[in-house]
Design a protein around this motif. Sequence first.
Motif: not given
Length: 706
Positions: A469-479
Amino acid sequence: MMGGSAAGAEPGTALDQIPVDRLKRVGPKMLERLARLQITSVQDLLFHLPLRYQDRTRLRALDGLTAGEEVLIEGVVRDAQIAMGRRRSLKVWIGDDSGGALLLRFFYFSRAQSESLKPGRRLRCFGEVRQGPQSLEMVHPEVQQHFDADAVAVGEALTPIYPSTEGLQQISWRALTDQALRLLDDHPEGLTDWVPEPVVGPLRLPPLADALRTVHRPPPDAPVQALTERTHPAFLRLAFEEMLAHQLALRRMRGRRRGLRAPALDAGGGLRERFLSALAFTLTAAQRRVVDEIAADLARPVPTMRLLQGDVGSGKTVVGALAALQAVEAGFQVALMAPTELLAEQHLRSLRGWLEPLGVEVLWLSGRHKGAERAEIVAAIGAGRVQIVVGTHALFQDDVRFAALGLAIIDEQHRFGVHQRIRLRDKGERNGETPHQLIMTATPIPRSLAMAVYADLDLSVIDSLPPGRRPITTAAVPDARRDEVIARVRDACACGRQAYWVCTLVEESDALQAQAAEDTARDLAAHLGDLRIGLVHGRIKPAEREPVMAAFAAGELDLLVATTVIEVGVDVPNASLMIVENPERLGLAQLHQLRGRVGRGTLDSYCLLLYRAPLTAAARERLNILRTEHSGFAIADADLRMRGAGEVLGTRQAGVAQFRLADPLRDQSLVAAAQQAADRILEQWPEHVAPLVRRWLAGREDYGRA
Ligand code: ADP
Ligand code: MG
């Protein structure tokens, strides 16, 4: 002479023997209301502790306020107007020297009031700060216009606020506890300290009676912060005793459970061996460990009550399947319960795929089974013709009777209440034997905390993920960057990947959630005309939903637009991109669960949190934690720190201890002390157990029956 004390108690009368109706102000109505809170004696009143305090001792600057605080403020009216809108209201803007400003909002006001709140007037207000549409505001504060500007509540102490019930005002609580405290002063011998000195001494905490006095009536010079944060030694003394009482009660419950009988599921393991050798993967070491723990439990003639914890994707289902096979080998039936039909369907698919080749019959029962079909399933269960039944709440219905239920597996336990668990236990009772229970949850709780809060459950933890399993790359993106996100979906699907688009709404309403998902699906279809898009939400009938899920699982759909119905359990390894709209509205644990729908295969996976700007500081911090942390345990820890144990665990959650003032997370150092103290008391002062449990947990049904 007795000093004319309120209750006229004789010296030496224990306070738990003095009924509350001996106090002034307690008539039949009040008596009934107090009884609702399990308060019948003066001692019970002393142990009814303030929930929090109002701090009217400090004047707060307007530029340093945050939503949710109750504060005393002072400012000058800058502007005032009556807004007509949907609901007529008076809006008053005030400012102070800090440069901060605050909106006061009144929905009920007299003409005299509106005229008196003129620009230039200086006001002092007390109330709760809330986040309004434009700015921080206070709705219906207590307002003082005439006050001594130099004296900020001089000599005033923190005001205790008691947990209450309908018809009981704070002022009554203060009058009642005043009398109880006076009785305590007059008859200190009336309150026995059941924690012996050798146990409590080394902790260097104040004596019980002093602690109670401080907590009910903090003296003016008491440290405000330590009291409001409950780190004051008086609080610690009481929190320690409360945790101790819980530990004693838990041990008593375990003892009772050991007195019950269950079928010993100890038949040979041939079926399990065949299952394992046919499985497409090998179990991880962590899975093998918990499988052994559970197997040993089930083989004993005592009901298992075990919680299986494992992060999303850690592989709990296969562990559950092995436990089920153990029951089947021993000639018993198994009920597997899931919180939603979607999940039940998925379990059904997994179990059928694994078990039918071995000749084990798996059926399911859900709310959608009606009439003759339902009757046939219920009859098969009652006749013992089916070995494993997967289902939802439908399994709790009265006409569902098992021929020989040996094991109940409950997936995602936090959605089921303690009553349902008990009903299930009663349902399975046969010849004086109760079924075993295995509860699976992805809500990870630090072990020390789990031991303190999970009523009488034993704990098994899968603490690592399957390999690859690979870590899930998570990003916050504005609307504002929605178009880029849509392009991202197009690219991923063009490469043969699949994606989820999750719509969230704060409203609990199914209808609104469904509407939002439908609108989003339509909008995405307009942008992504070349993709095959599916839609699932709570308003779509399972019969129509299932083919959509199946098509997505089979790779016949590229994009699945969904509400949070897909939160738990859905398992499609080729899905490697997830968009979550308005993530700021969800809790950390829930977001982590959602995100766990991707990263289930060996592909690089991504989760984009498409938030609506601007974010509050707290929301920003939460999204940040999600970006940087990948372990459910670390995230749960952070969530606990930010929101407190009560919030995270859910206030009425099955099998979770409810504390009045102890917080096993904040008071972690006391948890171990309370456990050791419980051991010593059971051994050396067993006669203290009952009075301690009664003092803190009187009338708690869950402790009586669970
Ligand atoms: P959860 O604990 O979230 O319920 P699942 O039981 O749904 O997780 O398992 C997630 C996925 O991992 C499933 O596809 C399952 O078949 C797979 N899986 C489980 N155990 C292993 C293992 N030891 N090796 C490889 N894959 C596994
Ligand atoms: Mg699962």
